[in-house]
Scaffold this motif. Structure first.
Motif, PDB file in Angstrom:
ATOM      1  N   GLU A 185      -2.709   3.120   7.038  1.00  0.00           N
ATOM      2  CA  GLU A 185      -3.998   3.815   7.108  1.00  0.00           C
ATOM      3  C   GLU A 185      -4.393   4.432   5.767  1.00  0.00           C
ATOM      4  O   GLU A 185      -5.556   4.773   5.559  1.00  0.00           O
ATOM      5  CB  GLU A 185      -3.958   4.892   8.194  1.00  0.00           C
ATOM      6  N   ASN A 186      -3.436   4.553   4.859  1.00  0.00           N
ATOM      7  CA  ASN A 186      -3.715   5.157   3.558  1.00  0.00           C
ATOM      8  C   ASN A 186      -3.658   4.172   2.401  1.00  0.00           C
ATOM      9  O   ASN A 186      -3.775   4.579   1.241  1.00  0.00           O
ATOM     10  CB  ASN A 186      -2.737   6.308   3.295  1.00  0.00           C
ATOM     11  N   THR A 187      -3.479   2.895   2.687  1.00  0.00           N
ATOM     12  CA  THR A 187      -3.361   1.924   1.590  1.00  0.00           C
ATOM     13  C   THR A 187      -4.677   1.669   0.881  1.00  0.00           C
ATOM     14  O   THR A 187      -4.694   1.048  -0.177  1.00  0.00           O
ATOM     15  CB  THR A 187      -2.779   0.582   2.083  1.00  0.00           C
ATOM     16  N   HIS A 188      -5.755   2.161   1.428  1.00  0.00           N
ATOM     17  CA  HIS A 188      -7.055   2.015   0.764  1.00  0.00           C
ATOM     18  C   HIS A 188      -7.189   2.949  -0.441  1.00  0.00           C
ATOM     19  O   HIS A 188      -8.088   2.779  -1.261  1.00  0.00           O
ATOM     20  CB  HIS A 188      -8.180   2.328   1.756  1.00  0.00           C
ATOM     21  N   ARG A 189      -6.282   3.912  -0.557  1.00  0.00           N
ATOM     22  CA  ARG A 189      -6.386   4.891  -1.640  1.00  0.00           C
ATOM     23  C   ARG A 189      -6.193   4.210  -2.989  1.00  0.00           C
ATOM     24  O   ARG A 189      -5.434   3.266  -3.133  1.00  0.00           O
ATOM     25  CB  ARG A 189      -5.375   6.017  -1.433  1.00  0.00           C
ATOM     26  N   ASP A 190      -6.869   4.715  -3.977  1.00  0.00           N
ATOM     27  CA  ASP A 190      -6.930   4.126  -5.303  1.00  0.00           C
ATOM     28  C   ASP A 190      -5.602   4.231  -6.044  1.00  0.00           C
ATOM     29  O   ASP A 190      -4.908   5.256  -5.958  1.00  0.00           O
ATOM     30  CB  ASP A 190      -8.027   4.855  -6.090  1.00  0.00           C
ATOM     31  N   ILE A 191      -5.265   3.199  -6.805  1.00  0.00           N
ATOM     32  CA  ILE A 191      -4.029   3.187  -7.582  1.00  0.00           C
ATOM     33  C   ILE A 191      -3.988   4.347  -8.579  1.00  0.00           C
ATOM     34  O   ILE A 191      -2.927   4.857  -8.901  1.00  0.00           O
ATOM     35  CB  ILE A 191      -3.819   1.829  -8.298  1.00  0.00           C
ATOM     36  N   TYR A 192      -5.146   4.796  -9.048  1.00  0.00           N
ATOM     37  CA  TYR A 192      -5.182   5.923  -9.979  1.00  0.00           C
ATOM     38  C   TYR A 192      -4.815   7.228  -9.278  1.00  0.00           C
ATOM     39  O   TYR A 192      -4.390   8.176  -9.922  1.00  0.00           O
ATOM     40  CB  TYR A 192      -6.563   6.039 -10.624  1.00  0.00           C
ATOM     41  N   ASP A 193      -4.949   7.260  -7.972  1.00  0.00           N
ATOM     42  CA  ASP A 193      -4.612   8.437  -7.181  1.00  0.00           C
ATOM     43  C   ASP A 193      -3.148   8.406  -6.741  1.00  0.00           C
ATOM     44  O   ASP A 193      -2.413   9.361  -6.941  1.00  0.00           O
ATOM     45  CB  ASP A 193      -5.542   8.499  -5.965  1.00  0.00           C
ATOM     46  N   VAL A 194      -2.712   7.288  -6.165  1.00  0.00           N
ATOM     47  CA  VAL A 194      -1.368   7.231  -5.577  1.00  0.00           C
ATOM     48  C   VAL A 194      -0.334   6.589  -6.496  1.00  0.00           C
ATOM     49  O   VAL A 194       0.847   6.565  -6.183  1.00  0.00           O
ATOM     50  CB  VAL A 194      -1.384   6.514  -4.210  1.00  0.00           C
ATOM     51  N   LYS A 195      -0.788   6.020  -7.623  1.00  0.00           N
ATOM     52  CA  LYS A 195       0.097   5.431  -8.644  1.00  0.00           C
ATOM     53  C   LYS A 195       0.865   4.216  -8.144  1.00  0.00           C
ATOM     54  O   LYS A 195       1.886   3.842  -8.690  1.00  0.00           O
ATOM     55  CB  LYS A 195       1.087   6.468  -9.205  1.00  0.00           C
ATOM     56  N   GLN A 196       0.376   3.593  -7.086  1.00  0.00           N
ATOM     57  CA  GLN A 196       1.021   2.411  -6.524  1.00  0.00           C
ATOM     58  C   GLN A 196      -0.037   1.500  -5.909  1.00  0.00           C
ATOM     59  O   GLN A 196      -1.050   1.966  -5.382  1.00  0.00           O
ATOM     60  CB  GLN A 196       2.031   2.806  -5.448  1.00  0.00           C
ATOM     61  N   LEU A 197       0.235   0.202  -5.983  1.00  0.00           N
ATOM     62  CA  LEU A 197      -0.593  -0.791  -5.306  1.00  0.00           C
ATOM     63  C   LEU A 197       0.340  -1.824  -4.700  1.00  0.00           C
ATOM     64  O   LEU A 197       1.164  -2.410  -5.393  1.00  0.00           O
ATOM     65  CB  LEU A 197      -1.543  -1.471  -6.303  1.00  0.00           C
ATOM     66  N   ARG A 198       0.216  -2.009  -3.404  1.00  0.00           N
ATOM     67  CA  ARG A 198       1.011  -3.023  -2.704  1.00  0.00           C
ATOM     68  C   ARG A 198       0.054  -4.055  -2.140  1.00  0.00           C
ATOM     69  O   ARG A 198      -0.924  -3.714  -1.490  1.00  0.00           O
ATOM     70  CB  ARG A 198       1.828  -2.390  -1.589  1.00  0.00           C
ATOM     71  N   LEU A 199       0.358  -5.332  -2.410  1.00  0.00           N
ATOM     72  CA  LEU A 199      -0.462  -6.429  -1.920  1.00  0.00           C
ATOM     73  C   LEU A 199       0.387  -7.408  -1.136  1.00  0.00           C
ATOM     74  O   LEU A 199       1.572  -7.608  -1.435  1.00  0.00           O
ATOM     75  CB  LEU A 199      -1.117  -7.171  -3.095  1.00  0.00           C
ATOM     76  N   CYS A 200      -0.218  -8.022  -0.133  1.00  0.00           N
ATOM     77  CA  CYS A 200       0.439  -9.081   0.633  1.00  0.00           C
ATOM     78  C   CYS A 200       0.338 -10.384  -0.139  1.00  0.00           C
ATOM     79  O   CYS A 200      -0.693 -10.688  -0.748  1.00  0.00           O
ATOM     80  CB  CYS A 200      -0.241  -9.260   1.991  1.00  0.00           C
ATOM     81  N   ILE A 201       1.403 -11.148  -0.080  1.00  0.00           N
ATOM     82  CA  ILE A 201       1.414 -12.509  -0.612  1.00  0.00           C
ATOM     83  C   ILE A 201       1.223 -13.416   0.592  1.00  0.00           C
ATOM     84  O   ILE A 201       2.029 -13.390   1.534  1.00  0.00           O
ATOM     85  CB  ILE A 201       2.748 -12.834  -1.306  1.00  0.00           C
ATOM     86  N   CYS A 202       0.150 -14.197   0.590  1.00  0.00           N
ATOM     87  CA  CYS A 202      -0.172 -15.061   1.721  1.00  0.00           C
ATOM     88  C   CYS A 202      -0.172 -16.520   1.277  1.00  0.00           C
ATOM     89  O   CYS A 202      -0.607 -16.843   0.169  1.00  0.00           O
ATOM     90  CB  CYS A 202      -1.545 -14.727   2.289  1.00  0.00           C
ATOM     91  N   ASN A 203       0.276 -17.397   2.172  1.00  0.00           N
ATOM     92  CA  ASN A 203       0.214 -18.824   1.877  1.00  0.00           C
ATOM     93  C   ASN A 203      -1.161 -19.367   2.259  1.00  0.00           C
ATOM     94  O   ASN A 203      -2.024 -18.620   2.727  1.00  0.00           O
ATOM     95  CB  ASN A 203       1.361 -19.588   2.548  1.00  0.00           C
ATOM     96  N   THR A 204      -1.359 -20.661   2.072  1.00  0.00           N
ATOM     97  CA  THR A 204      -2.675 -21.257   2.338  1.00  0.00           C
ATOM     98  C   THR A 204      -3.019 -21.289   3.823  1.00  0.00           C
ATOM     99  O   THR A 204      -4.157 -21.556   4.184  1.00  0.00           O
ATOM    100  CB  THR A 204      -2.744 -22.683   1.755  1.00  0.00           C
TER     101      THR A 204
END
Length: 173
Positions: free
Chosen positions: A51-70
Motif C-alpha cells: 500500500e506504500n510502494t507508490h511513495r517516491d524514491i526520493y522520500d523512501v530511498k528505495q524502489l522495488r520493481l517486479c520483473i515480468c516475463n512476456t
C-alpha cells in the motif's frame, strides 16, 4: 522516453495483486541470506508495504520493481536501495525465482535498471553486494561492467557460518 521493457522481460511497479508472490519470496528461508531477513513476514505487513510502494524514491530511498516475463508473470524483483541523491548513488539487488535463472533474465534486468538509474534518476554510480560463493551473480555483475572494488571479510553470518561479500561498483562515465 523511459523504457523498462526488454526483449524477454519488462519491469513494473508492485501491485496489490503481487501480495502472494511477495509473501512466498520474502518467507523463503533460502533467500534470507541476501535479504537480511531473520523472521517470516505476515501477509498483513506485506499488504501494508504494498500500500506504500507508490511513495517516491526520493522520500523512501528505495524502489522495488517486479520483473515480468512476456506472459505477464512475475518472475523476480529488482531493487534500488540506499538511494542517495546528494552523492548520486544507489545500491542494486536482484532476485529471480528458481527456473528463471541462467536464461539471460538477470542481465536484461540489470541493463534496464542501470539505464533507468543513470538516465532518469541521474545517479553517477551503482553498487552491489554479492557473497563470494554466489558464482553466477559474480559473473553477471562483472559481465555487465561492474568492477570489484573490495571484499568484506566474514561479512554475512548465516546458518552458523560467516561468508565474505564482494563489493561491486559501476560508475556512469
Amino acid at each position: 522516453m523511459l523504457n523498462l521493457k526488454g526483449k524477454h522481460i519488462y519491469l513494473r511497479a508492485l501491485e496489490p495483486e503481487d501480495l502472494e508472490f511477495l509473501y512466498q519470496l520474502e518467507n523463503n528461508p533460502e533467500v534470507w541470506e541476501i535479504s537480511g531477513t531473520t523472521a517470516p513476514y505476515s501477509k498483513h505487513v506485506l499488504k501494508q508495504y504494498l500500500e506504500n510502494t507508490h511513495r517516491d524514491i526520493y522520500d523512501v530511498k528505495q524502489l522495488r520493481l517486479c520483473i515480468c516475463n512476456t506472459k505477464d508473470i512475475v518472475i523476480g524483483l529488482v531493487d534500488l536501495f540506499d538511494f542517495d541523491p546528494k552523492n548520486r548513488r544507489a545500491g542494486i539487488g536482484i532476485i529471480l525465482v528458481e527456473g528463471e535463472r541462467d536464461k539471460g533474465v538477470g542481465a536484461e534486468t540489470l541493463l534496464l535498471i542501470c539505464d533507468y538509474a543513470f538516465s532518469v534518476l541521474d545517479v553517477r554510480q551503482l553498487y552491489a553486494n554479492v557473497t563470494l560463493d554466489n558464482e553466477k551473480s559474480l559473473y553477471l555483475f562483472r559481465k555487465l561492467g561492474f568492477e570489484q572494488v573490495g571484499v568484506k571479510k566474514d561479512w554475512i553470518f548465516f546458518n552458523g557460518h560467516y561468508k565474505d561479500e564482494v563489493l561491486f561498483q559501476k560508475i556512469n562515465t
